[in-house]
Write a protein that holds these residues in place. Sequence first.
Motif, PDB file in Angstrom:
ATOM      1  N   GLY A  85       0.833  -1.199   0.000  1.00  0.00           N
ATOM      2  CA  GLY A  85       0.000   0.000   0.000  1.00  0.00           C
ATOM      3  C   GLY A  85       0.865   1.245   0.000  1.00  0.00           C
ATOM      4  N   LEU A  86       0.350   2.295  -0.609  1.00  0.00           N
ATOM      5  CA  LEU A  86       1.076   3.561  -0.695  1.00  0.00           C
ATOM      6  C   LEU A  86       0.178   4.690  -0.218  1.00  0.00           C
ATOM      7  CD1 LEU A  86       3.546   5.228  -1.655  1.00  0.00           C
ATOM      8  CD2 LEU A  86       2.443   5.362  -3.901  1.00  0.00           C
ATOM      9  N   GLY A  87       0.708   5.510   0.680  1.00  0.00           N
ATOM     10  CA  GLY A  87      -0.026   6.669   1.169  1.00  0.00           C
ATOM     11  C   GLY A  87       0.730   7.948   0.879  1.00  0.00           C
ATOM     12  N   LYS A  88       0.001   8.977   0.461  1.00  0.00           N
ATOM     13  CA  LYS A  88       0.620  10.264   0.134  1.00  0.00           C
ATOM     14  C   LYS A  88      -0.107  11.398   0.842  1.00  0.00           C
ATOM     15  CE  LYS A  88       1.934   8.827  -4.574  1.00  0.00           C
ATOM     16  NZ  LYS A  88       1.816   9.174  -6.018  1.00  0.00           N
ATOM     17  N   ARG A 108       0.957   7.109   6.491  1.00  0.00           N
ATOM     18  CA  ARG A 108       1.004   5.691   6.883  1.00  0.00           C
ATOM     19  C   ARG A 108      -0.408   5.111   6.986  1.00  0.00           C
ATOM     20  NH1 ARG A 108       3.720   6.552  10.999  1.00  0.00           N
ATOM     21  NH2 ARG A 108       5.760   6.329   9.992  1.00  0.00           N
ATOM     22  N   ALA A 109      -1.326   5.880   7.577  1.00  0.00           N
ATOM     23  CA  ALA A 109      -2.714   5.421   7.687  1.00  0.00           C
ATOM     24  C   ALA A 109      -3.322   5.227   6.295  1.00  0.00           C
ATOM     25  CB  ALA A 109      -3.530   6.426   8.496  1.00  0.00           C
ATOM     26  N   LYS A 110      -3.012   6.136   5.382  1.00  0.00           N
ATOM     27  CA  LYS A 110      -3.521   6.005   4.015  1.00  0.00           C
ATOM     28  C   LYS A 110      -2.917   4.787   3.314  1.00  0.00           C
ATOM     29  CE  LYS A 110      -4.712  10.812   2.994  1.00  0.00           C
ATOM     30  NZ  LYS A 110      -4.554  11.933   2.036  1.00  0.00           N
ATOM     31  N   ALA A 111      -1.643   4.511   3.594  1.00  0.00           N
ATOM     32  CA  ALA A 111      -0.989   3.355   2.982  1.00  0.00           C
ATOM     33  C   ALA A 111      -1.637   2.054   3.447  1.00  0.00           C
ATOM     34  CB  ALA A 111       0.502   3.361   3.324  1.00  0.00           C
ATOM     35  N   ILE A 112      -1.971   1.980   4.734  1.00  0.00           N
ATOM     36  CA  ILE A 112      -2.620   0.775   5.269  1.00  0.00           C
ATOM     37  C   ILE A 112      -4.007   0.604   4.656  1.00  0.00           C
ATOM     38  CG2 ILE A 112      -3.580  -0.254   7.364  1.00  0.00           C
ATOM     39  CD1 ILE A 112      -1.215   0.979   8.888  1.00  0.00           C
ATOM     40  N   GLN A 113      -4.756   1.699   4.543  1.00  0.00           N
ATOM     41  CA  GLN A 113      -6.077   1.618   3.921  1.00  0.00           C
ATOM     42  C   GLN A 113      -5.968   1.197   2.458  1.00  0.00           C
ATOM     43  OE1 GLN A 113      -9.065   1.853   5.412  1.00  0.00           O
ATOM     44  NE2 GLN A 113      -7.873   1.981   7.318  1.00  0.00           N
ATOM     45  N   ASP A 114      -4.936   1.675   1.786  1.00  0.00           N
ATOM     46  CA  ASP A 114      -4.715   1.295   0.385  1.00  0.00           C
ATOM     47  C   ASP A 114      -4.436  -0.197   0.265  1.00  0.00           C
ATOM     48  OD1 ASP A 114      -4.231   1.764  -2.432  1.00  0.00           O
ATOM     49  OD2 ASP A 114      -2.085   1.631  -2.001  1.00  0.00           O
ATOM     50  N   ALA A 115      -3.602  -0.722   1.171  1.00  0.00           N
ATOM     51  CA  ALA A 115      -3.284  -2.150   1.146  1.00  0.00           C
ATOM     52  C   ALA A 115      -4.519  -2.993   1.470  1.00  0.00           C
ATOM     53  CB  ALA A 115      -2.157  -2.451   2.131  1.00  0.00           C
ATOM     54  N   LEU A 116      -5.312  -2.558   2.448  1.00  0.00           N
ATOM     55  CA  LEU A 116      -6.532  -3.289   2.809  1.00  0.00           C
ATOM     56  C   LEU A 116      -7.511  -3.339   1.638  1.00  0.00           C
ATOM     57  CD1 LEU A 116      -7.134  -1.955   6.435  1.00  0.00           C
ATOM     58  CD2 LEU A 116      -6.590  -4.314   5.797  1.00  0.00           C
ATOM     59  N   ALA A 117      -7.648  -2.209   0.943  1.00  0.00           N
ATOM     60  CA  ALA A 117      -8.561  -2.164  -0.197  1.00  0.00           C
ATOM     61  C   ALA A 117      -8.100  -3.115  -1.304  1.00  0.00           C
ATOM     62  CB  ALA A 117      -8.654  -0.731  -0.729  1.00  0.00           C
ATOM     63  N   ILE A 128      -1.442 -11.472   9.228  1.00  0.00           N
ATOM     64  CA  ILE A 128      -0.381 -12.230   9.897  1.00  0.00           C
ATOM     65  C   ILE A 128       0.972 -11.519   9.841  1.00  0.00           C
ATOM     66  CG2 ILE A 128      -1.493 -14.460   9.560  1.00  0.00           C
ATOM     67  CD1 ILE A 128       0.285 -14.927   7.143  1.00  0.00           C
ATOM     68  N   TYR A 129       1.071 -10.457   9.029  1.00  0.00           N
ATOM     69  CA  TYR A 129       2.362  -9.761   8.932  1.00  0.00           C
ATOM     70  C   TYR A 129       2.137  -8.374   8.352  1.00  0.00           C
ATOM     71  CZ  TYR A 129       7.159  -8.735   7.373  1.00  0.00           C
ATOM     72  OH  TYR A 129       8.379  -8.154   7.164  1.00  0.00           O
ATOM     73  N   ILE A 130       2.840  -7.378   8.901  1.00  0.00           N
ATOM     74  CA  ILE A 130       2.786  -6.022   8.360  1.00  0.00           C
ATOM     75  C   ILE A 130       4.122  -5.345   8.611  1.00  0.00           C
ATOM     76  CG2 ILE A 130       1.769  -5.098  10.495  1.00  0.00           C
ATOM     77  CD1 ILE A 130       0.333  -3.009   8.754  1.00  0.00           C
ATOM     78  N   THR A 131       4.595  -4.600   7.630  1.00  0.00           N
ATOM     79  CA  THR A 131       5.852  -3.878   7.792  1.00  0.00           C
ATOM     80  C   THR A 131       5.820  -2.612   6.957  1.00  0.00           C
ATOM     81  OG1 THR A 131       8.272  -4.034   7.655  1.00  0.00           O
ATOM     82  CG2 THR A 131       7.032  -5.043   5.885  1.00  0.00           C
ATOM     83  N   GLU A 132       6.577  -1.636   7.401  1.00  0.00           N
ATOM     84  CA  GLU A 132       6.724  -0.397   6.638  1.00  0.00           C
ATOM     85  C   GLU A 132       7.922  -0.542   5.718  1.00  0.00           C
ATOM     86  OE1 GLU A 132       7.883   4.067   7.867  1.00  0.00           O
ATOM     87  OE2 GLU A 132       5.916   3.427   8.600  1.00  0.00           O
ATOM     88  N   VAL A 133       7.675  -0.386   4.433  1.00  0.00           N
ATOM     89  CA  VAL A 133       8.735  -0.583   3.449  1.00  0.00           C
ATOM     90  C   VAL A 133       9.642   0.636   3.363  1.00  0.00           C
ATOM     91  CG1 VAL A 133       9.238  -1.121   1.045  1.00  0.00           C
ATOM     92  CG2 VAL A 133       7.250  -2.148   2.158  1.00  0.00           C
ATOM     93  N   THR A 165       5.450  10.513   1.474  1.00  0.00           N
ATOM     94  CA  THR A 165       4.945   9.192   1.097  1.00  0.00           C
ATOM     95  C   THR A 165       5.387   8.130   2.101  1.00  0.00           C
ATOM     96  OG1 THR A 165       6.875   8.678  -0.280  1.00  0.00           O
ATOM     97  CG2 THR A 165       5.029   9.804  -1.347  1.00  0.00           C
ATOM     98  N   VAL A 166       4.523   7.136   2.296  1.00  0.00           N
ATOM     99  CA  VAL A 166       4.835   5.972   3.131  1.00  0.00           C
ATOM    100  C   VAL A 166       4.337   4.729   2.404  1.00  0.00           C
ATOM    101  CG1 VAL A 166       4.397   4.766   5.306  1.00  0.00           C
ATOM    102  CG2 VAL A 166       4.725   7.241   5.310  1.00  0.00           C
ATOM    103  N   SER A 167       5.162   3.683   2.384  1.00  0.00           N
ATOM    104  CA  SER A 167       4.788   2.407   1.765  1.00  0.00           C
ATOM    105  C   SER A 167       4.757   1.318   2.835  1.00  0.00           C
ATOM    106  CB  SER A 167       5.786   2.020   0.669  1.00  0.00           C
ATOM    107  OG  SER A 167       5.822   2.998  -0.349  1.00  0.00           O
ATOM    108  N   VAL A 168       3.762   0.435   2.753  1.00  0.00           N
ATOM    109  CA  VAL A 168       3.659  -0.688   3.688  1.00  0.00           C
ATOM    110  C   VAL A 168       3.449  -1.981   2.908  1.00  0.00           C
ATOM    111  CG1 VAL A 168       2.700   0.747   5.536  1.00  0.00           C
ATOM    112  CG2 VAL A 168       1.156  -0.454   3.975  1.00  0.00           C
ATOM    113  N   ARG A 169       3.770  -3.092   3.560  1.00  0.00           N
ATOM    114  CA  ARG A 169       3.501  -4.417   2.998  1.00  0.00           C
ATOM    115  C   ARG A 169       2.740  -5.220   4.045  1.00  0.00           C
ATOM    116  NH1 ARG A 169       8.528  -6.170   1.399  1.00  0.00           N
ATOM    117  NH2 ARG A 169       8.166  -5.199  -0.626  1.00  0.00           N
TER     118      ARG A 169
END
Length: 235
Positions: A29-32, A160-169, A186-191, A225-229
Motif C-alpha cells: 500500500g502507498l499513502g501520500k 502511513r494510515a492512508k498506505a494501510i487503507q490502500d493495502a486493505l482495499a 499475519i504480517y505487516i511492515t513499513e517498506v 509518502t509511506v509504503s507498507v507491505r
Amino acid sequence: MRKGPIWLVILVALAEFSTQQQVGLWVSGLGKVRAVPDIAVVDVGVEAQATTVSQAMDMARTAMNQVMAALSGHGVASQDIQTRYFNISPVRRWDERRNISEVIGYRVTNSVTAKIRNIKDAQRVGRIIDAVAEAGGDLTRIGSLRFTIEDPKPFQAQARAKAIQDALAKAQQMTEAAGVELGKLIYITEVGTGMLTPRPIYFKEVTPAPPEEPTPFSPGEEEITVSVRMVFDIA
C-alpha cells in the motif's frame, strides 16, 4: 544402511521447499500527503581574494560579520546558523613563457547554513536574502535555497494510515475477484518513507541592488509518502 524410496526423498524435499515459499495474500500500500513547508534553509557565505592570505582573511572576516549581523537583525537565531564550509586556497595562474604554475593570490571562502523560520509571511525569505546580499556586497555568495518541513512525523503518520487503507482495499479486491475470503492479518511492515521536495534554487553570485520589493520566493508544497507491505491468511 538401507535408504528410503527415491519418491519419498523427493516428497520430503518438495515439502521443505514449499514451506519456505510465500504463503497467503501479499499486498502493498502507498499513502501520500501534501504539506506546505514551514522553514527555509539557505547556504550563504562570502568569498574574498587578495594578494596575501592576511588581506583575503580581513576582507572575508569583515564581509562575513556583516552577513551574520544581517541574519541576526532579521530574526534568525544563532542556534539556527551553522558554519558549513571554510577554506583558504592559493589562486594560481599558468605562466606560458616559463611553463610553470605560479601563485598570484589567495582566496578565502566562509559559508554557513541558516534556517529561516516563520515563513508564512511570504516576503520574509526575500527580505532576508536581500539584506544578506547588501551586507556582504560583491563578496556575497549564496549556494542554494530550499524549503522543507522541520518535523514531518505528523504528516508521515497520516500517509502511513492512508498506505494501510490502500493495502486493505487491494486485499479485499483481490480476494473478491478470486472468490475467496480474506483471513486474519499475519504480517505487516513499513517498506519506506519519503519526502519529495522541489529542487533547490542555486545562485552563482549575488549583485546587491536593493529592490523596492523583496526578491520573490515561493515555498510550494512537499509530498510525503509511506509504503507498507501486509500479508493475510486466505480463508
